[in-house]
Scaffold this motif. Sequence first.
Motif, PDB file in Angstrom:
ATOM      1  N   GLN A  71       2.339   4.685  -7.183  1.00  0.00           N
ATOM      2  CA  GLN A  71       2.043   3.481  -7.416  1.00  0.00           C
ATOM      3  C   GLN A  71       2.485   2.863  -8.649  1.00  0.00           C
ATOM      4  O   GLN A  71       2.666   1.574  -8.837  1.00  0.00           O
ATOM      5  N   SER A  98      -7.147   5.155 -10.907  1.00  0.00           N
ATOM      6  CA  SER A  98      -7.383   3.983 -10.751  1.00  0.00           C
ATOM      7  C   SER A  98      -7.870   3.102 -12.034  1.00  0.00           C
ATOM      8  O   SER A  98      -7.206   1.853 -12.002  1.00  0.00           O
ATOM      9  N   SER A 156       4.077  11.974  -6.679  1.00  0.00           N
ATOM     10  CA  SER A 156       2.713  12.022  -6.537  1.00  0.00           C
ATOM     11  C   SER A 156       2.329  10.746  -6.238  1.00  0.00           C
ATOM     12  O   SER A 156       3.102   9.676  -6.418  1.00  0.00           O
ATOM     13  N   ALA A 157       0.946  10.447  -5.658  1.00  0.00           N
ATOM     14  CA  ALA A 157       0.272   9.186  -5.178  1.00  0.00           C
ATOM     15  C   ALA A 157       0.322   8.427  -6.635  1.00  0.00           C
ATOM     16  O   ALA A 157       0.783   6.981  -6.591  1.00  0.00           O
ATOM     17  N   GLN A 159       0.891  -1.107   0.099  1.00  0.00           N
ATOM     18  CA  GLN A 159      -0.047   0.134  -0.014  1.00  0.00           C
ATOM     19  C   GLN A 159       0.807   1.282  -0.112  1.00  0.00           C
ATOM     20  O   GLN A 159       0.524   2.374  -0.916  1.00  0.00           O
ATOM     21  N   VAL A 160       1.980   1.197   0.829  1.00  0.00           N
ATOM     22  CA  VAL A 160       2.740   2.459   1.028  1.00  0.00           C
ATOM     23  C   VAL A 160       4.191   2.052   1.321  1.00  0.00           C
ATOM     24  O   VAL A 160       4.484   1.178   1.460  1.00  0.00           O
ATOM     25  N   ASP A 218      -7.491   9.087  -7.727  1.00  0.00           N
ATOM     26  CA  ASP A 218      -8.935   9.211  -7.902  1.00  0.00           C
ATOM     27  C   ASP A 218      -9.533   8.079  -9.203  1.00  0.00           C
ATOM     28  O   ASP A 218      -8.554   7.412  -9.593  1.00  0.00           O
ATOM     29  N   ARG A 257      -5.019   2.755  -3.556  1.00  0.00           N
ATOM     30  CA  ARG A 257      -5.329   3.737  -2.480  1.00  0.00           C
ATOM     31  C   ARG A 257      -4.870   4.921  -2.938  1.00  0.00           C
ATOM     32  O   ARG A 257      -3.746   5.216  -3.328  1.00  0.00           O
ATOM     33  N   GLY A 258      -5.878   6.097  -2.820  1.00  0.00           N
ATOM     34  CA  GLY A 258      -5.098   7.597  -2.969  1.00  0.00           C
ATOM     35  C   GLY A 258      -4.896   7.811  -4.574  1.00  0.00           C
ATOM     36  O   GLY A 258      -4.738   8.996  -4.616  1.00  0.00           O
TER      37      GLY A 258
END
Lengths: 245, 274
Positions: A133, A162, A128-129, A80-81, A158, A155-156
């Motif tokens: 990813q 996704s 950025s997110a 996830q992170v 928009d 996750r994170g």
Amino acid sequence: MLKSGNNIMLIEIQNLNVAYGRKKVLENVTLTLRKNEIVTIVGPNGSGKTTLFKAIIGSIPIKSGSVVIKQNLKIGYVPQVLNIDRSLPLTVERFLKLAKNRNDQGFLRAQQILDSDDLLSSPISNLSAGQLQRVLLGHALMNEPDVLLLDEATRGLDQPGSAAFYKKIEEIRETTGCAILMISHDLHVVMSASNRVICLNGHICCQGEPKSVAASPEYASMFGSKVEGTLALYHHSHSHEGKGA
Amino acid sequence: MLDDFMVRAALAGIGVALAAAPLGCFVVWRRMAYFGESTAHAALLGVSLSLMFEFSVFLGAIFVSLLMASLVTLAQGRSLFLDTLLGVAGHMSLATGLVIVSFISGVRIELMAYLIGDILSVSKTDLLLIWIGLVIVLVMLSWRWSALLLCTLNEDLAASSGLKPRRESYALTIGLAIVVAVGIKVVGVLLIISMLIIPAASARSLVSTPEKMAVFASLIGMLSAILGLNASYVLDTPTGPSIVCVASLIFIITLVLSFFAKQFSAVVKNKKES
């Protein structure tokens, strides 16, 4: 049992029980992942989804049952992170090359996923997110995996983000033939992209093809009022894009 | 050469700085500063026990800091208030150590030496221990470097590629205990954490890879040890704190420099665009 024609079994979990102290987290979970499959796990928070992944990669002890991984199976894990402290100077390229058992072909695939050469040299703490990813997915591809494990990989992001991410996952499966096991909250995407859906809430509530799961009462009770919206979205994409293609 | 106390002091300072700096990078990256500090505080309990029962101070310190670090590693992931536990355990050992020392006659003056170090009294045996500790820490770090980096970023990611994150972080813990134990003689239990984190923090703004950060941190640590030692000789100040003051000064200088470097590059960029 691990081999049956084209349906090569990659991961086979039987009656898995995991507990943290006295708290049972997973009870009698049985599931299989075969070559080329996309299987999605859905379930509320605290339902043991991430724990299931931890059991597969062997980072937690299991209480009983068995987790059988095909010999020499290469796993690509998308967490996830990342715990990146700004004090750690790490470029994307260096991060990718931290992957164990990486090869040139894998690095090539990772670069395709990144979609931009500038990204390779940028510090990983500035991403950025969406970029992060892609980088995490790229890292997972470095060893040309037979299985991709995705833990809430969007996750994170928009919705367009996704959607684009899942498109990439589809492409990866088509070009490399690797199986995909993912945890997801994007219910409508899950419904259209997966071969099989597993509803997890400590135990497996129901599993099967997306359509049958969506229609099951267990699923309805788990996701409550959200289900109607999900179904609508599912049928929406169904009727507009068509499944025949 | 080793008969000169200044030479011994310099070699001791350099040895501790070289061991502490690269390990300190991981302490900074993994946000273990408080963990390191509590481990160092706990070491004083080991020191006082060794004074009481008359065995090697080094052994006492390394034993108690290892014990403390192991307990914390065990508690990790099981307890929600790890930070508080760390504070309790660290200060409890520090206080107990101080109380125990008060029962032993004649060591009260010596106590200061364990709190802030007494580098000028480093013996040949101390020096040997320091450099053995340095070799162990450096071998361990260079052997596990990539694995430790991956574990720092995400333990599950590391586990999925066959590593054992708990074992890796325990290796760091052992390294930390060694640095604390060998550092007591040089900068003392109160200041050893600064030898870990200040050089690493100073190096951060100068570098773009983790390896360079470790190398620069080592250089900065070494420079601080030599300059601090000389300053304390000239100004007649306590050596441990002087070394830490020099390191802090270097940190401030790198901070200011990197600030101006950023401003400068922004100005250049603006000019190019206009």
